[in-house]
Design a protein around this motif. Structure first.
Motif, PDB file in Angstrom:
ATOM      1  N   TYR A  44       0.829  -1.190   0.000  1.00  0.00           N
ATOM      2  CA  TYR A  44       0.000   0.000   0.000  1.00  0.00           C
ATOM      3  C   TYR A  44       0.873   1.254   0.000  1.00  0.00           C
ATOM      4  CZ  TYR A  44       1.281  -0.651   4.870  1.00  0.00           C
ATOM      5  OH  TYR A  44       1.986  -0.877   6.014  1.00  0.00           O
TER       6      TYR A  44
ATOM      7  N   THR B 211      -7.325  -5.536   2.478  1.00  0.00           N
ATOM      8  CA  THR B 211      -7.377  -4.097   2.745  1.00  0.00           C
ATOM      9  C   THR B 211      -8.808  -3.602   2.633  1.00  0.00           C
ATOM     10  OG1 THR B 211      -5.208  -3.892   1.681  1.00  0.00           O
ATOM     11  CG2 THR B 211      -6.396  -1.859   2.136  1.00  0.00           C
ATOM     12  N   ARG B 212      -9.262  -2.914   3.651  1.00  0.00           N
ATOM     13  CA  ARG B 212     -10.562  -2.260   3.563  1.00  0.00           C
ATOM     14  C   ARG B 212     -10.385  -0.962   2.782  1.00  0.00           C
ATOM     15  NH1 ARG B 212     -14.468  -4.629   6.643  1.00  0.00           N
ATOM     16  NH2 ARG B 212     -13.742  -6.056   8.268  1.00  0.00           N
ATOM     17  N   LEU B 213     -11.236  -0.752   1.785  1.00  0.00           N
ATOM     18  CA  LEU B 213     -11.059   0.377   0.878  1.00  0.00           C
ATOM     19  C   LEU B 213     -11.565   1.687   1.460  1.00  0.00           C
ATOM     20  CD1 LEU B 213     -12.069  -1.412  -2.444  1.00  0.00           C
ATOM     21  CD2 LEU B 213      -9.776  -1.031  -1.513  1.00  0.00           C
TER      22      LEU B 213
ATOM     23  N   ASN C 240     -16.075  -2.044   1.099  1.00  0.00           N
ATOM     24  CA  ASN C 240     -15.594  -3.244   0.428  1.00  0.00           C
ATOM     25  C   ASN C 240     -14.133  -3.517   0.791  1.00  0.00           C
ATOM     26  OD1 ASN C 240     -18.072  -3.480  -0.761  1.00  0.00           O
ATOM     27  ND2 ASN C 240     -17.438  -2.635  -2.731  1.00  0.00           N
ATOM     28  N   ILE C 241     -13.724  -4.766   0.533  1.00  0.00           N
ATOM     29  CA  ILE C 241     -12.343  -5.136   0.810  1.00  0.00           C
ATOM     30  C   ILE C 241     -11.651  -5.565  -0.478  1.00  0.00           C
ATOM     31  CG2 ILE C 241     -12.850  -5.865   3.173  1.00  0.00           C
ATOM     32  CD1 ILE C 241     -12.666  -8.771   2.176  1.00  0.00           C
ATOM     33  N   ASP C 242     -10.365  -5.323  -0.524  1.00  0.00           N
ATOM     34  CA  ASP C 242      -9.530  -5.736  -1.649  1.00  0.00           C
ATOM     35  C   ASP C 242      -8.580  -6.831  -1.167  1.00  0.00           C
ATOM     36  OD1 ASP C 242      -8.247  -5.095  -4.449  1.00  0.00           O
ATOM     37  OD2 ASP C 242      -6.583  -5.206  -3.023  1.00  0.00           O
TER      38      ASP C 242
ATOM     39  N   SER D 249      -5.252  -8.819  -2.109  1.00  0.00           N
ATOM     40  CA  SER D 249      -4.074  -8.845  -2.977  1.00  0.00           C
ATOM     41  C   SER D 249      -3.240 -10.080  -2.666  1.00  0.00           C
ATOM     42  CB  SER D 249      -3.238  -7.579  -2.779  1.00  0.00           C
ATOM     43  OG  SER D 249      -3.970  -6.430  -3.135  1.00  0.00           O
TER      44      SER D 249
ATOM     45  N   SER E 202      -3.402  -7.346  -7.232  1.00  0.00           N
ATOM     46  CA  SER E 202      -4.786  -7.280  -6.784  1.00  0.00           C
ATOM     47  C   SER E 202      -5.559  -8.459  -7.366  1.00  0.00           C
ATOM     48  CB  SER E 202      -5.423  -5.956  -7.213  1.00  0.00           C
ATOM     49  OG  SER E 202      -6.755  -5.879  -6.759  1.00  0.00           O
ATOM     50  N   SER E 203      -6.206  -9.235  -6.508  1.00  0.00           N
ATOM     51  CA  SER E 203      -6.880 -10.453  -6.941  1.00  0.00           C
ATOM     52  C   SER E 203      -8.380 -10.268  -7.105  1.00  0.00           C
ATOM     53  CB  SER E 203      -6.613 -11.579  -5.937  1.00  0.00           C
ATOM     54  OG  SER E 203      -7.367 -12.724  -6.247  1.00  0.00           O
ATOM     55  N   CYS E 204      -9.049  -9.750  -6.078  1.00  0.00           N
ATOM     56  CA  CYS E 204     -10.496  -9.579  -6.161  1.00  0.00           C
ATOM     57  C   CYS E 204     -10.959  -8.536  -5.155  1.00  0.00           C
ATOM     58  CB  CYS E 204     -11.231 -10.904  -5.938  1.00  0.00           C
ATOM     59  SG  CYS E 204     -10.944 -11.629  -4.306  1.00  0.00           S
ATOM     60  N   ARG E 205     -12.131  -8.004  -5.409  1.00  0.00           N
ATOM     61  CA  ARG E 205     -12.761  -7.082  -4.481  1.00  0.00           C
ATOM     62  C   ARG E 205     -14.155  -7.602  -4.164  1.00  0.00           C
ATOM     63  NH1 ARG E 205     -11.132  -0.834  -6.123  1.00  0.00           N
ATOM     64  NH2 ARG E 205      -8.868  -1.133  -5.923  1.00  0.00           N
TER      65      ARG E 205
END
Length: 409
Positions: free
Chosen positions: A165, A192-194, A200-202, A204, A215-218
């Motif tokens: 980050y 990571t919380r956006l 939403n969370i990301d 990685s 980055s894999s999914c959100r």
């Protein structure tokens, strides 16, 4: 007679020399030895050292143990008290292991604090197939840094993960997935919380050998903590009081699992244990902190449904150890923390590993008997502060954690 004995001794010596000098034969023999022995044998000679320390051998050794279901669980690391995160205890559980490697790895990093007003924290947050995920946090007047660290206690290998980050906002969680049966053998996850808590969370992914996170999914956020996942059945699982989600390693997708009904009773935090042992995933929920009875639930791999595996009643344990009883402003509570559900090959040997003030106790889940297995040093400051992420399994392994240029086949 004496001459015959000399001839046998010479023949044996010749055979040993042949094995010791034959790299291919030696390779196959060394694959069958435990990690602890291999670490010692690596100093025998240059040939042995080159074989045992090679990336290909170490991965082959891990895969051999995984496919033969012979990954030896040596013991458990656990926090004596969650209010002192710099002090971690250990408990050996294997017959041939007397102690676990001390976790004196902070000095290895030689991390520069940078300024005198920084406060550092260092905590183990997860274990997976011989590797530990650790978190290093440094705070100062200029900001906060939170880094993930992968550590192998057996060979003392350390990898400080790259920063995923640009600016740390306090909502960063690291997880670890290690599976020696197939490449890439291990991955690190960063959740990571956006935005705020309900944003939403990301997710990685970091793969050894790369220089950055991908980055894999959100996905939509869930009311749970992502800082200590449990790897089971090809996925890493996170649990909350009302929901459970998992990240599938192969598809890299997040899905939900239905939670069992919450026990009735006044207690905001009902989950007292969530963990894996020997390929089985367990969950323990309680009605309240003064509940004497609870169930050990197991998740079925095929139906993904929770069912009762063991029923526990602590009346005998409380009678044998009255120091568990604590009078609080909310009434009588029991100072107890569940370190692990240990399922043995023989069902009658399965135990619940518990901590009570000053002791570690093995409670037999079938015979309903208890045995003190360790006296804890000093005083446990309020055992009620323990939670389901205070204990971490340890398996002796040569699993490599350093950056890889080439992943061996």
């Amino acid at each position: 007679m004496e001459e015959s004995h000399v001839h046998k001794k010479l023949a044996l010596t010749a055979a040993v020399d042949v094995i010791a000098g034959n790299a291919n034969l030696l390779y196959e023999i060394l694959l069958c030895l435990p990690a602890r022995s291999l670490i010692r044998f690596s100093i025998v000679c240059k040939l042995w050292f080159s074989i045992i320390t090679s990336m290909q051998f170490r991965l082959s050794h891990c895969r051999t143990l995984a496919f033969s279901n012979a990954l030896p669980l040596s013991g458990i690391y656990f926090y004596n008290c969650l209010t002192n995160l710099q002090k971690i205890e250990s408990l050996a559980l294997a017959d041939n292991v007397t102690s676990l490697p001390p976790l004196q790895f902070l000095d290895q990093f030689n991390l520069s604090i940078g300024s005198a007003d920084e406060v550092t924290e260092f905590k183990v947050t997860q274990s997976c197939n011989g590797l530990l995920m650790c978190i290093f946090t440094a705070r100062s007047h200029v900001g906060t840094i939170k880094r993930g660290i992968v550590y192998n206690p057996a060979n003392k290998e350390v990898l400080l993960l790259p920063t995923p980050y640009k600016k740390y906002d306090g909502c960063i969680c690291y997880n670890l997935i290690s599976d020696p049966s197939e490449p890439p053998y291990y991955k690190a996850l960063c959740v990571t919380r956006l935005g705020g808590w309900y944003s939403n969370i990301d997710v990685s992914v970091y793969v050894p050998g790369s220089n950055s996170w991908r980055s894999s999914c959100r996905v939509a956020a869930h009311d749970m903590c992502y800082d200590s996942g449990v790897f089971w059945n090809g996925a890493i699982h996170w649990i909350g009081e009302f929901s459970s989600v998992y990240f599938d390693v192969n598809s890299e997708k997040v899905a939900t699992i239905s939670m069992p009904p919450r026990p009735q009773g006044y207690c905001s935090e009902k989950i007292r244990y969530f963990g894996e042992w020997g390929g089985h995933l367990y969950l323990i929920q309680v009605q309240s902190l003064y509940a004497k009875k609870f169930n050990v639930l197991e998740l079925d791999k095929d139906t993904w449904k929770w069912s009762v595996k063991y029923r526990v009643h602590l009346a005998r344990l409380i009678s044998a150890f009255p120091e568990m009883v604590q009078q609080t402003s909310s009434g009588i509570q029991y100072a107890i923390s569940i370190l692990s559900v240990i399922r043995r090959e023989k069902e009658e040997d399965s135990v619940l590993l518990l901590t009570i003030p000053g002791k570690v106790v093995a409670y037999n889940l079938v015979r309903k008997t208890a045995k003190v297995v360790r006296e804890l040093p000093g005083e446990v400051a309020n055992t009620l502060h323990f939670n389901h992420v205070s204990a971490y399994q340890y398996t002796e392994s040569l699993f490599p954690v350093q950056k890889w240029n080439i992943i061996p086949k």
